[in-house]
Design an enzyme around this catalytic site. Structure first.
Site, mmCIF file in Angstrom:
data_model
loop_
_atom_site.group_PDB
_atom_site.id
_atom_site.type_symbol
_atom_site.label_atom_id
_atom_site.label_comp_id
_atom_site.label_asym_id
_atom_site.label_seq_id
_atom_site.Cartn_x
_atom_site.Cartn_y
_atom_site.Cartn_z
ATOM 1 N N ASP A 90 4.934 -8.285 -5.671
ATOM 2 C CA ASP A 90 3.835 -8.892 -4.932
ATOM 3 C C ASP A 90 3.155 -9.947 -5.799
ATOM 4 O OD1 ASP A 90 2.999 -6.578 -6.499
ATOM 5 O OD2 ASP A 90 0.974 -6.946 -5.720
ATOM 6 N N GLU A 153 0.859 -4.244 -6.867
ATOM 7 C CA GLU A 153 0.252 -4.228 -8.193
ATOM 8 C C GLU A 153 -1.037 -5.043 -8.226
ATOM 9 O OE1 GLU A 153 -0.500 -5.392 -12.385
ATOM 10 O OE2 GLU A 153 -0.179 -6.685 -10.654
ATOM 11 N N HIS A 441 -2.369 -16.343 -11.711
ATOM 12 C CA HIS A 441 -3.460 -16.285 -10.727
ATOM 13 C C HIS A 441 -4.133 -17.649 -10.530
ATOM 14 C CE1 HIS A 441 -4.148 -11.637 -10.897
ATOM 15 N NE2 HIS A 441 -2.891 -11.956 -11.144
#
Length: 468
Positions: A90, A153, A441
């Site tokens: 993910d 996760e 991210h």
């Protein structure tokens, strides 16, 4: 002593590795609960990525098992002990600001750009190919290896909760997750999210109708949007505000119609474990709004954001700061924000805390904040985790790293949480190298292509040394 040239073995498989990785990167595997159901527990994307990975493993001759589309695994080899390797498929949401399609991987100037290139599809595929080298060369091993891939996760670890509840096999005896950085992560701080609840009330001359920011609790919100009424000269005020904070590279959008103003402030996203690397758009929007005459729950929500959370990444203004000699400081990310005048306001504070600090201590302090009506703890808690340097797992992994890089290995304790902590003797190992830019991210996430191959060679020798 092995005479296998693992770097050369990776070289032979570079094209195949990249082809499999590209296929996985094309899948938007961010959690999508709006379309989740019994067959797709975290949405269609994570399920599709899991299916694709297990198809690769089956193609290569492994007997896989899919645990109801939460987690998949396969085992290789025989032995009384089991080495666990745990990755995840993910990703966090792509967000905005990309120079290319985040789910159409591109190589530019030697870097592979895609959401998941660095966290964690690139490292997981590198690790998979590392194991496959040992299998294809039929290298004798004395331990069983279990390769596990999760799909939740980034947003709660419900995949691993399900796995441990339903897996009929005992846990691996020791292992690592390829989801951090080299030389090793052998300590991880605790992780908890605490939700501040505010009354959704207004009584001032300026009204906060709504406020929204953040895509995930473990991401610094790049932008925040508020709908207000009753404030005047907003264009001038916003231009002045951005000019006063020119060092933060803030931008704004303003739309005024039907007596309401919609204001968006843009900062910079970053990983929630390192909030100081971002510019939290939500805190800066509350700082801007704090000059106006709000009251009640709206005022409390704005004041906490602007006076307690702005540019404070360790909770000093909140009074929850705590430092441990071994594990370091407590870090805090104000990740997801919402305010609705008809219901309530809510701010999710994600804490990475060392041994000695506790969720209950922080909750007790936060409950004393003016205007906070409740502090709710997330059900998802990780306690601090540490595997000493003397453990053969740690020393072996550091030895392999030193051999391949010529650099001195050392222990590291992080605020980020990895699947390595799922095992009592579990660590995180790579795949980010020293000096490599951390883009996890963030918009334009990338991984240097050569570092993917370099990591695969390190993983191959590491698995061999741990299981020979």
């Amino acid at each position: 002593m092995t005479t296998i040239d693992f770097t050369a073995e990776v070289e032979k498989r570079k094209d195949a590795l990249m082809a499999d990785l590209f296929n996985l990167l094309r899948i938007n595997s961010a959690m999508d609960m709006e379309h989740a159901d019994a067959e797709n527990p975290f949405g269609p994307g994570p399920r599709k990525a899991l299916d694709a990975f297990l198809e690769i493993a089956e193609r290569d001759g492994y007997k896989t098992k899919n645990y109801d589309n939460y987690v998949g695994h396969f085992e290789y080899g025989e032995g009384d002990e089991t080495l666990g390797i745990i990755g995840h498929l993910d990703v966090v949401p792509a967000g905005s600001g990309w120079d290319s399609n985040p789910f159409e991987p591109e190589i530019r100037e030697g870097n592979l750009y895609a959401r998941g290139a660095s966290d964690d599809k690139g490292p997981t595929v590198a690790c998979y190919y590392a194991l496959n080298i040992l299998k294809e060369l039929n290298v004798p091993l004395s331990k069983k290896i279990r390769f596990i891939v999760g799909t939740n996760e980034e947003t709660g670890w419900a995949d691993m909760d399900y796995y441990f509840e339903h897996c009929e096999l005992p846990l691996p005896d020791f292992g690592f997750s390829p989801d951090a950085e080299f030389p090793i992560i052998n300590g991880e701080k605790g992780n908890i999210t605490e939700y501040l609840h505010f009354a959704g009330k207004n009584a001032g001359s300026v009204v906060l109708h709504s406020f929204k920011a953040g895509l995930a609790e473990n991401m610094v919100p790049e932008s925040a949007t508020a709908v207000i009424s009753g404030a005047k000269n907003l264009q001038v005020a916003l231009e002045k505000f951005v000019a006063e904070h020119v060092d933060k590279n803030l931008r704004f959008d303003l739309n005024e119609e039907d007596g309401k103003a919609t204001i968006t402030i843009y900062g910079k996203s970053a990983h929630g474990a390192m909030p100081e690397k971002g510019v939290n758009g939500a805190t800066y929007l509350t700082l801007f709004l704090n000059q106006f005459d709000f009251a009640d729950g709206a005022a409390a929500f704005i004041k906490v954001g602007s006076e307690k959370l702005l540019e404070d990444h360790e909770g000093e203004k909140l009074g929850i700061a705590y430092v441990d000699d071994l594990m370091g400081n407590t870090s805090m990310n104000a990740g997801v924000w919402s305010f609705d005048e008809a219901t309530e306001g809510k701010i999710a504070l994600n804490f990475r805390f060392p041994q000695g600090n506790s969720p209950e201590r922080m909750q007790e302090i936060l409950q004393k904040l003016d205007g906070v009506v409740e502090v709710e703890l997330s059900k998802h808690l990780h306690t601090p985790h540490y595997v000493p340097m003397s453990d053969p797992l740690v020393s072996t992994l550091i030895d392999v790293y030193e051999k391949h890089t010529g650099l001195k290995g050392y222990e590291t304790i992080i605020g980020g949480g990895t699947f390595g902590r799922l095992l009592e003797r579990g660590v995180a190992y790579g795949a980010m190298f020293e000096g490599e830019q951390d883009t996890m991210h963030q918009a334009n996430e990338f991984k240097p292509v050569e570092n993917i191959f370099k990591a695969a060679a390190i993983y191959a020798e590491a698995i061999y040394e741990l299981a020979k």
